[in-house]
Design an enzyme around this catalytic site. Sequence first.
Site, PDB file in Angstrom:
ATOM      1  N   ARG A 166       0.944  -1.240   0.061  1.00  0.00           N
ATOM      2  CA  ARG A 166       0.049   0.214  -0.188  1.00  0.00           C
ATOM      3  C   ARG A 166       0.871   1.370   0.005  1.00  0.00           C
ATOM      4  O   ARG A 166       0.465   2.368   0.608  1.00  0.00           O
ATOM      5  CB  ARG A 166      -0.955   0.067   1.117  1.00  0.00           C
ATOM      6  CG  ARG A 166      -2.125  -0.976   1.329  1.00  0.00           C
ATOM      7  CD  ARG A 166      -2.953  -1.021   0.284  1.00  0.00           C
ATOM      8  NE  ARG A 166      -2.430  -1.785  -0.786  1.00  0.00           N
ATOM      9  CZ  ARG A 166      -2.624  -3.025  -0.777  1.00  0.00           C
ATOM     10  NH1 ARG A 166      -3.012  -3.804   0.092  1.00  0.00           N
ATOM     11  NH2 ARG A 166      -1.995  -3.892  -1.843  1.00  0.00           N
ATOM     12  N   SER A 239     -10.532   0.201   3.589  1.00  0.00           N
ATOM     13  CA  SER A 239      -9.703   0.203   4.800  1.00  0.00           C
ATOM     14  C   SER A 239      -9.164   1.235   5.287  1.00  0.00           C
ATOM     15  O   SER A 239      -8.552   1.862   4.532  1.00  0.00           O
ATOM     16  CB  SER A 239      -8.767  -1.025   4.473  1.00  0.00           C
ATOM     17  OG  SER A 239      -9.257  -2.162   3.907  1.00  0.00           O
ATOM     18  N   GLU A 335      -4.476   4.543   6.470  1.00  0.00           N
ATOM     19  CA  GLU A 335      -4.216   3.997   4.765  1.00  0.00           C
ATOM     20  C   GLU A 335      -4.669   5.424   4.084  1.00  0.00           C
ATOM     21  O   GLU A 335      -3.881   6.001   3.101  1.00  0.00           O
ATOM     22  CB  GLU A 335      -5.041   2.993   4.221  1.00  0.00           C
ATOM     23  CG  GLU A 335      -4.610   2.483   3.035  1.00  0.00           C
ATOM     24  CD  GLU A 335      -5.345   1.443   2.479  1.00  0.00           C
ATOM     25  OE1 GLU A 335      -5.254   0.316   2.995  1.00  0.00           O
ATOM     26  OE2 GLU A 335      -6.384   1.464   1.262  1.00  0.00           O
TER      27      GLU A 335
HETATM   28  C1  LIG Z   1     -15.402   1.035  -0.667  1.00  0.00           C
HETATM   29  C2  LIG Z   1     -13.902   1.122  -0.909  1.00  0.00           C
HETATM   30  C3  LIG Z   1     -13.267  -0.028  -0.898  1.00  0.00           C
HETATM   31  C4  LIG Z   1     -11.600   0.105  -1.156  1.00  0.00           C
HETATM   32  N1  LIG Z   1     -11.052  -1.043  -1.487  1.00  0.00           N
HETATM   33  C5  LIG Z   1      -9.792  -0.971  -1.778  1.00  0.00           C
HETATM   34  C6  LIG Z   1      -8.893  -2.310  -1.968  1.00  0.00           C
HETATM   35  O1  LIG Z   1      -9.423  -3.189  -1.913  1.00  0.00           O
HETATM   36  N2  LIG Z   1      -7.601  -2.153  -2.191  1.00  0.00           N
HETATM   37  C7  LIG Z   1      -6.949  -0.779  -2.335  1.00  0.00           C
HETATM   38  O2  LIG Z   1      -5.758  -0.770  -2.385  1.00  0.00           O
HETATM   39  N3  LIG Z   1      -7.740   0.168  -1.933  1.00  0.00           N
HETATM   40  C8  LIG Z   1      -9.029   0.370  -1.893  1.00  0.00           C
HETATM   41  N4  LIG Z   1      -9.704   1.549  -1.569  1.00  0.00           N
HETATM   42  C9  LIG Z   1      -8.978   2.869  -1.628  1.00  0.00           C
HETATM   43  C10 LIG Z   1      -9.203   3.475  -2.941  1.00  0.00           C
HETATM   44  O3  LIG Z   1     -10.339   2.954  -3.801  1.00  0.00           O
HETATM   45  C11 LIG Z   1      -7.802   3.436  -3.862  1.00  0.00           C
HETATM   46  O4  LIG Z   1      -6.856   3.792  -2.873  1.00  0.00           O
HETATM   47  C12 LIG Z   1      -7.787   4.195  -4.837  1.00  0.00           C
HETATM   48  O5  LIG Z   1      -6.880   4.056  -5.771  1.00  0.00           O
HETATM   49  C13 LIG Z   1      -7.984   5.687  -4.915  1.00  0.00           C
HETATM   50  O6  LIG Z   1      -8.390   6.238  -6.146  1.00  0.00           O
HETATM   51  P1  LIG Z   1      -8.922   7.973  -6.286  1.00  0.00           P
HETATM   52  O7  LIG Z   1      -8.870   8.272  -7.482  1.00  0.00           O
HETATM   53  O8  LIG Z   1     -10.173   7.877  -5.352  1.00  0.00           O
HETATM   54  O9  LIG Z   1      -7.705   8.896  -5.503  1.00  0.00           O
HETATM   55  P2  LIG Z   1      -7.988   9.816  -4.273  1.00  0.00           P
HETATM   56  O10 LIG Z   1      -8.641   9.345  -3.237  1.00  0.00           O
HETATM   57  O11 LIG Z   1      -8.569  10.962  -5.036  1.00  0.00           O
HETATM   58  O12 LIG Z   1      -6.357  10.196  -4.297  1.00  0.00           O
HETATM   59  C14 LIG Z   1      -5.738   9.256  -3.386  1.00  0.00           C
HETATM   60  C15 LIG Z   1      -4.151   9.847  -3.278  1.00  0.00           C
HETATM   61  O13 LIG Z   1      -3.935   9.938  -4.622  1.00  0.00           O
HETATM   62  C16 LIG Z   1      -3.409  11.092  -5.096  1.00  0.00           C
HETATM   63  N5  LIG Z   1      -3.695  11.134  -6.552  1.00  0.00           N
HETATM   64  C17 LIG Z   1      -4.781  10.897  -7.330  1.00  0.00           C
HETATM   65  N6  LIG Z   1      -4.742  10.834  -8.584  1.00  0.00           N
HETATM   66  C18 LIG Z   1      -3.594  11.313  -8.777  1.00  0.00           C
HETATM   67  C19 LIG Z   1      -2.591  11.494 -10.040  1.00  0.00           C
HETATM   68  N7  LIG Z   1      -3.415  11.404 -11.361  1.00  0.00           N
HETATM   69  N8  LIG Z   1      -1.360  11.698  -9.889  1.00  0.00           N
HETATM   70  C20 LIG Z   1      -0.828  11.903  -8.561  1.00  0.00           C
HETATM   71  N9  LIG Z   1      -1.445  11.659  -7.515  1.00  0.00           N
HETATM   72  C21 LIG Z   1      -2.589  11.378  -7.614  1.00  0.00           C
HETATM   73  C22 LIG Z   1      -4.179  12.323  -4.424  1.00  0.00           C
HETATM   74  O14 LIG Z   1      -3.447  13.412  -4.300  1.00  0.00           O
HETATM   75  C23 LIG Z   1      -4.260  11.338  -2.955  1.00  0.00           C
HETATM   76  O15 LIG Z   1      -2.635  11.761  -2.256  1.00  0.00           O
HETATM   77  C24 LIG Z   1     -11.158   1.263  -1.361  1.00  0.00           C
HETATM   78  C25 LIG Z   1     -11.900   2.321  -1.223  1.00  0.00           C
HETATM   79  C26 LIG Z   1     -13.271   2.341  -0.976  1.00  0.00           C
HETATM   80  C27 LIG Z   1     -14.107   3.721  -0.666  1.00  0.00           C
END
Ligand SMILES: Cc1cc2nc3c(=O)[nH]c(=O)nc-3n(C[C@H](O)[C@H](O)[C@H](O)COP(=O)(O)OP(=O)(O)OC[C@H]3O[C@@H](n4cnc5c(N)ncnc54)[C@H](O)[C@@H]3O)c2cc1C
Length: 344
Positions: A166, A239, A335
């Site tokens: 992670r 998580s 996380e």
């Molecule tokens: C119901 C649920 C289940 C989930 N299950 C999992 C799982 O099984 N495994 C897992 O690993 N995660 C899981 N997650 C966490 C999440 O889905 C992932 O971390 C996902 O990759 C976040 O994507 P996002 O676009 O929403 O990022 P954001 O929440 O918008 O951003 C997360 C971080 O990434 C940075 N960021 C976003 N886009 C970019 C970019 N293009 N360039 C540089 N930095 C960037 C942001 O600044 C921030 O620091 C879950 C979340 C939820 C709500």
Amino acid sequence: MSLTIEKNKDLSGLNSLRLSAQAECFCEVKSVADWQEALAWANSADLPVTILGGGSNVVLAPRIEGLVLHPANAELGLEREDAESVFVRVGAGHDWDPFVRACVDHAWFGLENLVSIPGSCGAAPVQNIGAYGVDLADWVHAVSCIDLNTGEVFERSAADCEFGYRTSRFKTKEAGRLGILAVTFKLSKKPKVNLSYAALHEALDAAGVAPTPINVLKQVEAIRAHKLPNPIVTPNAGSFFKNPVLSTSELSALQNLLPHIPVYPVAEGRVKISAAYLIEQAGLKGFTEAGFAMSERHSLVLINLSASSGQACLHFASRVAERVHALFGVLLEREPIALGTLAS
Ligand SMILES: Cc1cc2nc3c(=O)[nH]c(=O)nc-3n(C[C@H](O)[C@H](O)[C@H](O)COP(=O)(O)OP(=O)(O)OC[C@H]3O[C@@H](n4cnc5c(N)ncnc54)[C@H](O)[C@@H]3O)c2cc1C
């Protein structure tokens, strides 16, 4: 400036915890030229830049000063192929879950276990998303990046991303310094299912279906729908704590208190333990306070019942972590990433 900059943009619908938040300035960026124009504008006005994807792994401060960039490039294409593999490039703004499904539809295999994870493809390398025995790092070939200070565009190989459990260098030493424009995956032309996760194996057996990529995808989808609260109905960020990694001597001490704790070996002398189990054993499954709760459905998922502030969210999370630490001596690490100014 050809881009549209929105002032005082409401972000409460752009984060899955549904915390109330506002961006001083907000802008969608699609092309490299958009990114460079937006960065030049922010840098000339001395405004800090923050990137927000789908908002599914963040705790937002009530107001994020400066410019919030929202990647919107959803390109998806086959770059090249050889006898065994395809090289598939996807834009940062493409949603992750439909990308995984599109890959399976095209018979590009490897990512099936990562179906149903919310968020964007651009954020996926940041914390090296993982689930059901597969990590993104297993299949990444390269990440296309932009330097947020200079606007310089460059490619980073998977080996240079320093992926870990992670985490990656995008989340550590280069946090806040790079934007991810696109990700190139090297996927297999032949089905390559990963059944290392016992619950997945058991689900396939119970369903009496062959372990094909599409069946793996369907089983993961079903397990997740059953286990995890849907953020659209119950705001959450998945998580909330990472599974702690301990040395074998730390584990022995913990096993004196919790002899039945599930343990997963990760490296020589290092083991991963279940944060969900620690939270349950601390009596915190369902713990509710100040508008937040640890979910009854999955004790690792912090849910927002009615609260609105990111600061209150971090405070609630600290109460959980402190209780676990006091009882078992194990530190729980958050996380989701805090964006904007929040005291942790
Ligand atoms: C119901 C649920 C289940 C989930 N299950 C999992 C799982 O099984 N495994 C897992 O690993 N995660 C899981 N997650 C966490 C999440 O889905 C992932 O971390 C996902 O990759 C976040 O994507 P996002 O676009 O929403 O990022 P954001 O929440 O918008 O951003 C997360 C971080 O990434 C940075 N960021 C976003 N886009 C970019 C970019 N293009 N360039 C540089 N930095 C960037 C942001 O600044 C921030 O620091 C879950 C979340 C939820 C709500």
